[in-house]
Structure formats: C-alpha cells, structure tokens
Design a protein around this motif. Structure first.
Motif, PDB file in Angstrom:
ATOM      1  N   GLY A  10       0.788  -1.223   0.000  1.00  0.00           N
ATOM      2  CA  GLY A  10       0.000   0.000   0.000  1.00  0.00           C
ATOM      3  C   GLY A  10       0.818   1.269   0.000  1.00  0.00           C
ATOM      4  O   GLY A  10       0.274   2.355   0.280  1.00  0.00           O
ATOM      5  N   PHE A  11       2.105   1.170  -0.325  1.00  0.00           N
ATOM      6  CA  PHE A  11       2.949   2.370  -0.322  1.00  0.00           C
ATOM      7  C   PHE A  11       2.742   3.216  -1.584  1.00  0.00           C
ATOM      8  O   PHE A  11       2.792   4.431  -1.537  1.00  0.00           O
ATOM      9  CB  PHE A  11       4.432   1.984  -0.221  1.00  0.00           C
ATOM     10  N   ARG A  12       2.526   2.526  -2.733  1.00  0.00           N
ATOM     11  CA  ARG A  12       2.519   3.246  -4.005  1.00  0.00           C
ATOM     12  C   ARG A  12       1.137   3.250  -4.668  1.00  0.00           C
ATOM     13  O   ARG A  12       1.018   3.517  -5.862  1.00  0.00           O
ATOM     14  CB  ARG A  12       3.574   2.643  -4.945  1.00  0.00           C
ATOM     15  N   LYS A  13       0.108   2.965  -3.876  1.00  0.00           N
ATOM     16  CA  LYS A  13      -1.295   3.047  -4.284  1.00  0.00           C
ATOM     17  C   LYS A  13      -1.561   2.407  -5.642  1.00  0.00           C
ATOM     18  O   LYS A  13      -1.605   1.200  -5.760  1.00  0.00           O
ATOM     19  CB  LYS A  13      -1.759   4.512  -4.259  1.00  0.00           C
ATOM     20  N   GLU A  14      -1.763   3.230  -6.707  1.00  0.00           N
ATOM     21  CA  GLU A  14      -2.154   2.705  -8.018  1.00  0.00           C
ATOM     22  C   GLU A  14      -1.108   1.738  -8.576  1.00  0.00           C
ATOM     23  O   GLU A  14      -1.448   0.708  -9.168  1.00  0.00           O
ATOM     24  CB  GLU A  14      -2.384   3.861  -9.000  1.00  0.00           C
ATOM     25  N   GLU A  15       0.152   2.075  -8.401  1.00  0.00           N
ATOM     26  CA  GLU A  15       1.221   1.196  -8.906  1.00  0.00           C
ATOM     27  C   GLU A  15       1.189  -0.154  -8.199  1.00  0.00           C
ATOM     28  O   GLU A  15       1.346  -1.206  -8.832  1.00  0.00           O
ATOM     29  CB  GLU A  15       2.572   1.875  -8.704  1.00  0.00           C
ATOM     30  N   SER A  16       0.977  -0.132  -6.879  1.00  0.00           N
ATOM     31  CA  SER A  16       0.922  -1.386  -6.114  1.00  0.00           C
ATOM     32  C   SER A  16      -0.277  -2.220  -6.524  1.00  0.00           C
ATOM     33  O   SER A  16      -0.189  -3.452  -6.637  1.00  0.00           O
ATOM     34  CB  SER A  16       0.858  -1.074  -4.613  1.00  0.00           C
ATOM     35  N   SER A  17      -1.418  -1.572  -6.770  1.00  0.00           N
ATOM     36  CA  SER A  17      -2.616  -2.303  -7.210  1.00  0.00           C
ATOM     37  C   SER A  17      -2.393  -2.933  -8.577  1.00  0.00           C
ATOM     38  O   SER A  17      -2.830  -4.069  -8.839  1.00  0.00           O
ATOM     39  CB  SER A  17      -3.819  -1.357  -7.270  1.00  0.00           C
ATOM     40  N   ALA A  18      -1.720  -2.202  -9.465  1.00  0.00           N
ATOM     41  CA  ALA A  18      -1.427  -2.743 -10.801  1.00  0.00           C
ATOM     42  C   ALA A  18      -0.528  -3.966 -10.709  1.00  0.00           C
ATOM     43  O   ALA A  18      -0.694  -4.937 -11.464  1.00  0.00           O
ATOM     44  CB  ALA A  18      -0.783  -1.655 -11.657  1.00  0.00           C
ATOM     45  N   GLU A  19       0.429  -3.945  -9.779  1.00  0.00           N
ATOM     46  CA  GLU A  19       1.320  -5.099  -9.602  1.00  0.00           C
ATOM     47  C   GLU A  19       0.538  -6.310  -9.111  1.00  0.00           C
ATOM     48  O   GLU A  19       0.777  -7.441  -9.562  1.00  0.00           O
ATOM     49  CB  GLU A  19       2.435  -4.745  -8.611  1.00  0.00           C
ATOM     50  N   ALA A  20      -0.403  -6.083  -8.182  1.00  0.00           N
ATOM     51  CA  ALA A  20      -1.221  -7.188  -7.672  1.00  0.00           C
ATOM     52  C   ALA A  20      -2.055  -7.798  -8.797  1.00  0.00           C
ATOM     53  O   ALA A  20      -2.171  -9.030  -8.912  1.00  0.00           O
ATOM     54  CB  ALA A  20      -2.116  -6.701  -6.538  1.00  0.00           C
ATOM     55  N   ASP A  21      -2.629  -6.942  -9.636  1.00  0.00           N
ATOM     56  CA  ASP A  21      -3.418  -7.442 -10.778  1.00  0.00           C
ATOM     57  C   ASP A  21      -2.542  -8.224 -11.753  1.00  0.00           C
ATOM     58  O   ASP A  21      -2.964  -9.250 -12.309  1.00  0.00           O
ATOM     59  CB  ASP A  21      -4.081  -6.269 -11.512  1.00  0.00           C
ATOM     60  N   PHE A  22      -1.313  -7.744 -11.962  1.00  0.00           N
ATOM     61  CA  PHE A  22      -0.390  -8.439 -12.857  1.00  0.00           C
ATOM     62  C   PHE A  22      -0.092  -9.849 -12.342  1.00  0.00           C
ATOM     63  O   PHE A  22      -0.093 -10.825 -13.113  1.00  0.00           O
ATOM     64  CB  PHE A  22       0.907  -7.641 -12.994  1.00  0.00           C
ATOM     65  N   VAL A  23       0.171  -9.967 -11.037  1.00  0.00           N
ATOM     66  CA  VAL A  23       0.489 -11.271 -10.453  1.00  0.00           C
ATOM     67  C   VAL A  23      -0.707 -12.207 -10.578  1.00  0.00           C
ATOM     68  O   VAL A  23      -0.560 -13.403 -10.886  1.00  0.00           O
ATOM     69  CB  VAL A  23       0.936 -11.120  -8.982  1.00  0.00           C
ATOM     70  N   LYS A  24      -1.924 -11.668 -10.372  1.00  0.00           N
ATOM     71  CA  LYS A  24      -3.127 -12.504 -10.523  1.00  0.00           C
ATOM     72  C   LYS A  24      -3.218 -13.073 -11.938  1.00  0.00           C
ATOM     73  O   LYS A  24      -3.454 -14.270 -12.133  1.00  0.00           O
ATOM     74  CB  LYS A  24      -4.379 -11.667 -10.232  1.00  0.00           C
ATOM     75  N   ARG A  25      -3.048 -12.207 -12.945  1.00  0.00           N
ATOM     76  CA  ARG A  25      -3.152 -12.653 -14.328  1.00  0.00           C
ATOM     77  C   ARG A  25      -2.070 -13.661 -14.680  1.00  0.00           C
ATOM     78  O   ARG A  25      -2.310 -14.662 -15.377  1.00  0.00           O
ATOM     79  CB  ARG A  25      -3.076 -11.447 -15.289  1.00  0.00           C
ATOM     80  N   LEU A  26      -0.850 -13.403 -14.190  1.00  0.00           N
ATOM     81  CA  LEU A  26       0.269 -14.310 -14.445  1.00  0.00           C
ATOM     82  C   LEU A  26      -0.018 -15.703 -13.898  1.00  0.00           C
ATOM     83  O   LEU A  26       0.174 -16.723 -14.583  1.00  0.00           O
ATOM     84  CB  LEU A  26       1.544 -13.742 -13.823  1.00  0.00           C
ATOM     85  N   CYS A  27      -0.481 -15.762 -12.666  1.00  0.00           N
ATOM     86  CA  CYS A  27      -0.753 -17.059 -12.037  1.00  0.00           C
ATOM     87  C   CYS A  27      -1.919 -17.764 -12.706  1.00  0.00           C
ATOM     88  O   CYS A  27      -1.929 -19.002 -12.821  1.00  0.00           O
ATOM     89  CB  CYS A  27      -1.034 -16.862 -10.544  1.00  0.00           C
ATOM     90  N   ARG A  28      -2.910 -16.989 -13.164  1.00  0.00           N
ATOM     91  CA  ARG A  28      -4.046 -17.591 -13.857  1.00  0.00           C
ATOM     92  C   ARG A  28      -3.569 -18.243 -15.154  1.00  0.00           C
ATOM     93  O   ARG A  28      -3.979 -19.352 -15.508  1.00  0.00           O
ATOM     94  CB  ARG A  28      -5.099 -16.516 -14.130  1.00  0.00           C
ATOM     95  N   ARG A  29      -2.665 -17.556 -15.854  1.00  0.00           N
ATOM     96  CA  ARG A  29      -2.153 -18.082 -17.123  1.00  0.00           C
ATOM     97  C   ARG A  29      -1.306 -19.340 -16.904  1.00  0.00           C
ATOM     98  O   ARG A  29      -1.321 -20.260 -17.727  1.00  0.00           O
ATOM     99  CB  ARG A  29      -1.329 -17.004 -17.832  1.00  0.00           C
ATOM    100  N   LEU A  30      -0.564 -19.377 -15.790  1.00  0.00           N
ATOM    101  CA  LEU A  30       0.301 -20.530 -15.499  1.00  0.00           C
ATOM    102  C   LEU A  30      -0.426 -21.620 -14.713  1.00  0.00           C
ATOM    103  O   LEU A  30       0.174 -22.658 -14.410  1.00  0.00           O
ATOM    104  CB  LEU A  30       1.534 -20.066 -14.705  1.00  0.00           C
ATOM    105  N   HIS A  31      -1.695 -21.354 -14.358  1.00  0.00           N
ATOM    106  CA  HIS A  31      -2.497 -22.307 -13.568  1.00  0.00           C
ATOM    107  C   HIS A  31      -1.841 -22.611 -12.212  1.00  0.00           C
ATOM    108  O   HIS A  31      -1.723 -23.773 -11.801  1.00  0.00           O
ATOM    109  CB  HIS A  31      -2.717 -23.615 -14.358  1.00  0.00           C
ATOM    110  N   ILE A  32      -1.387 -21.550 -11.572  1.00  0.00           N
ATOM    111  CA  ILE A  32      -0.754 -21.656 -10.243  1.00  0.00           C
ATOM    112  C   ILE A  32      -1.655 -20.959  -9.227  1.00  0.00           C
ATOM    113  O   ILE A  32      -2.064 -19.804  -9.449  1.00  0.00           O
ATOM    114  CB  ILE A  32       0.640 -21.002 -10.245  1.00  0.00           C
TER     115      ILE A  32
END
Length: 491
Positions: free
Chosen positions: A60-82
């Motif tokens: 929660g330090f960088r607000k929008e940037e941190s939220s974008a990173e969380a969304d990126f990790v979600k999509r990455l794991c969904r694609r890799l089925h992890i």
C-alpha cells in the motif's frame, strides 16, 4: 534461456533446496526477479514433482502502482495455472501509529503472510528471488554497518525459519542472467519505481556505491559474493567449534548457564566471543542486536584476573554476573540468585533438618569417642561435616541465614571474626552467601559455617566422651553422608 533453468536445477540439487513431492510457496512481487523465479520453477515443476503456490503482498505504499502489480500477479498465475494468494496492507497507516523502520516493518508483515500461506497449503518451503547482486549488496551493507563472519556470510541458500525452510534458488545467478532470461522467454514484469529512490540505503549502494567501486575493480560484485561463500564456510566451522566448547564447559543452572572463567580464558579469543554469544542466544532472541562492544566487555571482564566480582546487563532480559572463577548468565534482571532468609530450631531429638528455602539438608548424630582417639585430628571433619564435644554444646540449636554483624570465634585468634570477611576469604560467591546455613547454639555462639569454617567452640579434647556430628548436603551427597552416620554414632 535454458541456461538459467539448468543452473537453477543444479543449485537445487547441490543445496538440497527441495525434494520430490514438496509444496513451495513462491514470493512474487511482480518484478523481474520473482517473476522469472516463478517461470523457472513452473518449467521445472512437473520434472521435479513439486507443487507451486504464489504469494503476493500489496504493502500500500505506491497506491495505483501497487494495485497494478497485484493485478499483474493474478493474471500471471491464472495463465500458469498456479494458485495465487494476495494480501493488501496499509503500511503507511500502520507506520503512522508506531515508530518503526518502514522496510523492517514491511518485511516482518510480508514474512508473516508467507508463513501463513505455507501453513494453509502444507508447504515446507518458501522460495525467495534474491540473487547474486542482492548478496553483494547485503555483504557490503553489513560490512559498512560493522559485522563479523556471520554477517559477511550474507544470505544463505537455505535457512530454516519456524516450521519451513526459506530457499533462494537464484542466489548464485547474476541480475543480468535473470534479465536475459526474461527477454529470451518473453516474460513480462513490473518496474518498481521505489527502486530508484536513494533514501533507501540498499538503493544507494546499488545505484551509487557499487558502480563507483567497479571503476576500481570491475569484479567487485563477484568478489563480495565470493567473500560471502568463504565466510559462510568458516562461520559454520567456527560455530560448530563453539557448540562443542559449549557442551564441554557450560553448565545449566536454574535460570541460565554458568562457565568457569579460567576455562574461558584458556580457549582462543574467537571462541570466547562465540561462546558468549551462543549462551546469550540460548537465553534470548535478541542476540542480533547484541553489540560487539557488549560481548567484548563481558569477555574482557571475565578473563581479567583482577576483576573477580561484577555484574552487568547483557541485554534482552539477561544479566551477566562474575563471582570469582564463575561466570553466570541469568535470565531476568534480578542480578543474582534470589536471597533466601530462613531460621529453624533444632532439638536433641532432631536427626535431619530440611531447609525448604534452599533445598539443602543438615544431618545430626551423637555418639561416643573411641578409646584413645578423642582428639581434634581424628575428628577434624571437612567442609561438609564437623564434630563437636556434645557436652559443651547447648541445645536447642538455631540454623539460620546470615545477618549483618554476624561474627565467629575462630581457632588461633583472640576475639572474633566477621562472617562476611570469612566468606570473602573463602571466595564464596555472593549469590551463595545468603543460602549457606549458619549453626548456632543456645548461648548464641556460632558453631559452624558449612563449607567455610568451624568455630573454636566445643573442641574435641582428651576429656571428650560424647560427640555431636553434623553433616551438610551442600558439598556432599546426603545419602552417602547418612550412610556414614553409623558405628560409634547414633543415627
């Protein structure tokens, strides 16, 4: 591209990072290092028979940037089925309420989350993406702050924490190798803008100090990593030696450990320091904050023949106390053992007295002298037993702890001598002095200080017919002593 996968597999085999069937929690920030680690482990998962779980913390330090990173990790794991676990924190708000280093506070919360996810999935490992460049920065940072071999060892490839092992498969890989893999494998990742902010010490080292040092030695990063590896091996060896000395010399007491100062002085100075720190490590979890100066103060004071009695706060709720040749490490800040005040009356019928306050015992027995053997040499006694002319001793006896002003009549001395002075002369540790029983007769005469001295009262002489014998358990086995209360003595 295949090179990084191959080297990761080799590192896992050499270091024993995982076993077939393991579940591994992978800490994924979304940056190039952790994203590459997740990709590489995913490529190895089927072959190595490992199961992966991704875990991401939004501080929660960088607000929008941190939220974008969380969304990126979600999509990455969904694609890799992890499976992917994400937590969102409000570290700015938490830090506003307490005075704590932001990086340390964030690390504490992050690792707590990783451990919770490991427990949830039954994982035995937590994989972290630290690499060789991180290792070089860590060693340099610790060197600047002041450290020993343990600190110069840097981060370990595998380290147990709580019920899981923290593993670092990339610890021998360079940042350039990881970035090359991301390019070749077309691995997308996020850029953390805070990595360019120089108010973090690690960022200053990476952006300014190491590039400057490379102008003098282009291989400075490799040198620092090599220093970590050499230091790690030597630190492990020295630690094993310290543990062996600990097993040989340290004695556990009720509230801590004790050593003989003379034994401590007889080992190498490097082992002296490690042994002191090892004992502190057994007594408190705060040894990482124990300064070199504090350990050195304890070491020098313990090996100084002129400083035979002192006490100091060792930190973490531990007090270090020297009493002549004994060095004690005691939990809590009481200083010495608890004072035990007591007083008991002993009649002629008493055969045994248990002093509840100390757990020690006195045995009493009477009997007749053997013909021709009624002299002080035959019945000289020892530190744990003593004989008196029974007819010259007045009952009831009083057994009590010492008091200010206590004095004793001693052989060869006109008058009396202070009990306190006799304790000092006999080098009785201060922590023991209040626990040693003093035996008095009904006329107020101090008969005996067990382990210290017998008085000149009621000596064994040619006219002695009946003996009073007292045995103390403090310096003797009471069962053995009780067994000796036979023959000429009534038991």
């Amino acid at each position: 591209m295949e090179e990084l996968v191959k080297r990761t597999k080799q590192a896992a085999l050499q270091e024993g990072l995982w076993s077939r069937g393991d579940t591994i929690v992978v800490a994924v920030s979304g940056g190039p290092d952790s994203t590459a680690l997740l990709h590489v482990l995913h490529r190895l998962a089927e072959e190595e028979d490992i199961r992966l779980v991704a875990a991401h913390v939004n501080h929660g330090f960088r607000k929008e940037e941190s939220s974008a990173e969380a969304d990126f990790v979600k999509r990455l794991c969904r694609r890799l089925h992890i499976p992917c676990e994400i937590t969102e924190l409000d570290m700015p708000a938490e830090l506003a309420a307490v005075s704590e280093n932001p990086q340390l506070a964030s690390r504490r919360r992050r690792y707590a989350f990783l451990h919770r996810i490991a427990e949830k999935y039954g994982a035995s490992k937590i994989a972290l993406a630290h690499h060789a460049d991180d290792q070089a920065e860590t060693v340099l940072m610790r060197l600047l702050r002041g450290t020993g071999l343990g600190g110069l060892s840097g981060m370990a490839p595998i380290r147990r924490e709580k019920n899981v092992e923290l593993i670092r498969p990339f610890l021998r890989m360079n940042k350039t190798d990881i970035l090359a893999y991301c390019r070749q494998a077309d691995v997308a990742y996020c850029e953390d803008s805070s990595n360019s902010q120089r108010y973090y010490m690690r960022n200053k080292l990476r952006l300014d100090v190491l590039p400057y040092l490379e102008t003098m030695n282009p291989g400075v990063r490799e040198s620092l990593v090599r220093l970590a590896e050499v230091s790690s091996g030597e630190h492990d060896y020295m630690q094993r030696q310290a543990e062996a000395v600990f097993q040989e010399q340290a004695v556990q007491t009720g509230r801590g450990w004790k050593l003989k100062c003379s034994q401590l002085a007889g080992i190498h100075v490097a082992l002296q320091r490690r042994l002191i720190k090892l004992i502190l490590n057994y007594l408190t979890l705060e040894t990482e904050t124990t300064s070199f100066e504090r350990i050195e103060e304890i070491r020098l004071s313990a090996t100084d023949e002129l400083r035979t009695s002192w006490s100091l706060d060792a930190g973490g709720g531990v007090r270090c106390v020297r009493e002549y040749d004994t060095l004690r490490f005691i939990r809590d800040s009481g200083g010495t053992e608890t004072s035990a005040e007591f007083e008991y009356s002993v009649t002629p019928e008493h055969k045994r007295l248990l002093i509840a306050e100390t757990g020690e015992e006195l045995l009493f027995g009477t009997g007749r002298t053997e013909p021709g053997k009624n002299d002080s040499r035959t019945y000289g006694g020892s530190g744990s037993e003593v004989y008196f002319d029974a007819e010259a001793v007045r009952f009831p006896l009083t057994v009590r702890s010492r008091r200010p002003g206590d004095r004793m009549s001693v052989f060869g001395l006109n008058g009396t001598k202070k009990v306190q002075d006799m304790f000092v002369d006999s080098k009785i540790p201060p922590s023991r002095r209040d626990r040693i029983p003093l035996v008095w007769d009904a006329e107020g005469r101090l008969l005996w200080i067990p382990g210290v001295r017998r008085s000149s009262v009621a000596p064994i002489g040619a006219g002695t017919e009946r003996l009073l014998r007292i045995v103390w358990s403090g310096d003797a086995d009471i069962g053995e002593a009780e067994g000796r209360m036979d023959g000429s003595m009534d038991s």
